[in-house]
Write a protein that holds these residues in place. Sequence first.
Motif, PDB file in Angstrom:
ATOM      1  N   LEU A  26       2.628   3.960  -4.747  1.00  0.00           N
ATOM      2  CA  LEU A  26       4.081   3.775  -4.788  1.00  0.00           C
ATOM      3  C   LEU A  26       4.781   5.108  -5.043  1.00  0.00           C
ATOM      4  CD1 LEU A  26       4.240   0.459  -6.844  1.00  0.00           C
ATOM      5  CD2 LEU A  26       5.021   0.745  -4.480  1.00  0.00           C
ATOM      6  N   ARG A  27       4.209   5.882  -5.926  1.00  0.00           N
ATOM      7  CA  ARG A  27       4.776   7.200  -6.229  1.00  0.00           C
ATOM      8  C   ARG A  27       4.765   8.079  -4.978  1.00  0.00           C
ATOM      9  NH1 ARG A  27       8.004  10.156  -9.495  1.00  0.00           N
ATOM     10  NH2 ARG A  27       7.350  12.317  -9.512  1.00  0.00           N
ATOM     11  N   LYS A  28       3.621   8.111  -4.300  1.00  0.00           N
ATOM     12  CA  LYS A  28       3.506   8.951  -3.099  1.00  0.00           C
ATOM     13  C   LYS A  28       4.439   8.488  -1.990  1.00  0.00           C
ATOM     14  CE  LYS A  28      -1.242  10.531  -3.769  1.00  0.00           C
ATOM     15  NZ  LYS A  28      -2.655  10.204  -3.493  1.00  0.00           N
ATOM     16  N   GLN A  29       4.681   7.202  -1.937  1.00  0.00           N
ATOM     17  CA  GLN A  29       5.576   6.661  -0.905  1.00  0.00           C
ATOM     18  C   GLN A  29       7.044   6.861  -1.264  1.00  0.00           C
ATOM     19  OE1 GLN A  29       4.439   5.168   2.137  1.00  0.00           O
ATOM     20  NE2 GLN A  29       2.646   6.224   1.330  1.00  0.00           N
ATOM     21  N   GLY A  30       7.293   7.315  -2.466  1.00  0.00           N
ATOM     22  CA  GLY A  30       8.674   7.548  -2.876  1.00  0.00           C
ATOM     23  C   GLY A  30       9.455   6.261  -3.124  1.00  0.00           C
ATOM     24  N   LYS A  72       2.819  -0.437   4.017  1.00  0.00           N
ATOM     25  CA  LYS A  72       3.709  -1.108   4.986  1.00  0.00           C
ATOM     26  C   LYS A  72       4.819  -1.875   4.262  1.00  0.00           C
ATOM     27  CE  LYS A  72       0.746  -1.194   8.998  1.00  0.00           C
ATOM     28  NZ  LYS A  72      -0.315  -0.303   8.541  1.00  0.00           N
ATOM     29  N   LEU A  73       4.477  -2.413   3.109  1.00  0.00           N
ATOM     30  CA  LEU A  73       5.501  -3.122   2.335  1.00  0.00           C
ATOM     31  C   LEU A  73       6.592  -2.150   1.866  1.00  0.00           C
ATOM     32  CD1 LEU A  73       6.019  -6.031   1.270  1.00  0.00           C
ATOM     33  CD2 LEU A  73       5.023  -5.282  -0.891  1.00  0.00           C
ATOM     34  N   CYS A  74       6.158  -0.955   1.515  1.00  0.00           N
ATOM     35  CA  CYS A  74       7.121   0.056   1.049  1.00  0.00           C
ATOM     36  C   CYS A  74       8.166   0.385   2.115  1.00  0.00           C
ATOM     37  CB  CYS A  74       6.392   1.334   0.645  1.00  0.00           C
ATOM     38  SG  CYS A  74       5.527   1.211  -0.921  1.00  0.00           S
ATOM     39  N   GLU A  75       7.811   0.204   3.382  1.00  0.00           N
ATOM     40  CA  GLU A  75       8.784   0.474   4.449  1.00  0.00           C
ATOM     41  C   GLU A  75       9.872  -0.590   4.474  1.00  0.00           C
ATOM     42  OE1 GLU A  75       6.383   0.569   7.960  1.00  0.00           O
ATOM     43  OE2 GLU A  75       5.197   2.289   7.262  1.00  0.00           O
ATOM     44  N   ARG A  76       9.638  -1.713   3.805  1.00  0.00           N
ATOM     45  CA  ARG A  76      10.551  -2.848   3.961  1.00  0.00           C
ATOM     46  C   ARG A  76      11.326  -3.201   2.699  1.00  0.00           C
ATOM     47  NH1 ARG A  76       6.617  -5.931   8.170  1.00  0.00           N
ATOM     48  NH2 ARG A  76       8.350  -6.567   9.486  1.00  0.00           N
TER      49      ARG A  76
END
Length: 405
Positions: free
Chosen positions: A274-278, A236-240
């Motif tokens: 993090l890698r998978k989330q790009g 969810k953090l990666c979305e922000r």
Amino acid sequence: MAIEQPSGLDGHPSRSEAAQQDEAAGLPPLPSLHRRSFLKAAALPCLAAWGADCLPLNASPPAEDESRFIVEAKFYEKLPYKKIKCRLCPRECIIDERERGYCGVRENRGGTYYTLVHSRVCTAHVDPIEKKPLFHFHPGTMAFSVATAAYNVNCKMCQNWEISQVRPEQVRSVYLPPRDLAAQAQQFRCASIAYTYSEPVIFYEYVSDAADAGHTQGVKSVVVTGGYIQEDPLKKLCERVDAVKVDLKAYSEKFYREVVNGELKHVLNTLVTLRKQGKWTEIVYLVVPTLNDSDKEFQDLARWIRSELGLDVPLHFSRFYPQYLLKNLPPTALGALERAKAIADSEGLHYVYIGNVPGHPAESTYCPKCRRVVVEREGYIIKSVQLQKGKCRNCQQVIPGVWES
Ligand code: SF4
């Protein structure tokens, strides 16, 4: 300009080093906000009384009213008898009523879990993005850098232990809500807000809200973290947020157990997620003499990165200076850093840097195809950028990163 930082670690020089580097870099003459000044200023009854050497934060005066820092926490589970299970970081603390978790900033009140540090800023500073360090993310821009108190691990080499190894009540802070933080970043011509110095995971709710506020005002967000977080909140953090720098403290469970009081496997999971989330990610590895500096460990690390993350994730081998509970050790020898880089290079990693050694050629970014310099650095100074739309000007090789808005 500098926070009162001890010397050297994770890209943060000492105060005098930072001042010299800022001056050499020709950075704008921003006033200082080192921690002692900040805390002194925060204790004053009105903003007009803030010292001239402090950033004129448009924050409210210090809060005797603690309630403004308290909002319901995310990522927890309610258990019988008003107990709480926190699901933010791998510790999964189980907390009785009126108790706090391991990090000391999240409290069970009547069976509901609260963070005590939303908008509770104990440190603020304007830094070059290279100081985080993020080398493939808008080079040459500034980051408005903030922290709240506390941490969810206990590194014996912590350079910021005065704010990371305490509870929020033990340092003075100011109330800096997300919209005001974003406005401050804009005012100081910062391209990004950096959540750094302590551990952004434990002020997760503030990071999330401030990142949203920043984006509405055209300011990006970067997180500087030890990576001790569960997968769901991380996703969810990666979305922000726009980029993440992970401090990988070692590549051995022994080091994590004995020096960090944590577990390596969770940090590796974070890197894979993090890698998978790009999400753009860079790794810093602080080379601590005798504790995490063997050839085998460097080789195992590089091989793991190659197989799990790919060749393009930047890896920064950073120089250790004696700090906190490891003052008995010497600074990292330059030879050890160069040995680490040579091993990682030989495993095929494309972007291996040496940090905390200003002027070293391994501060610059080289095209992996034609070997020309594409971003030339000296300390925090960007001397030239030979990139065009993210490609090497010479051979058109794509250089991964976040280069342009
Ligand atoms: S974030 Fe804090 S309270 Fe939650 S599990 Fe981690 S250490 Fe425990």
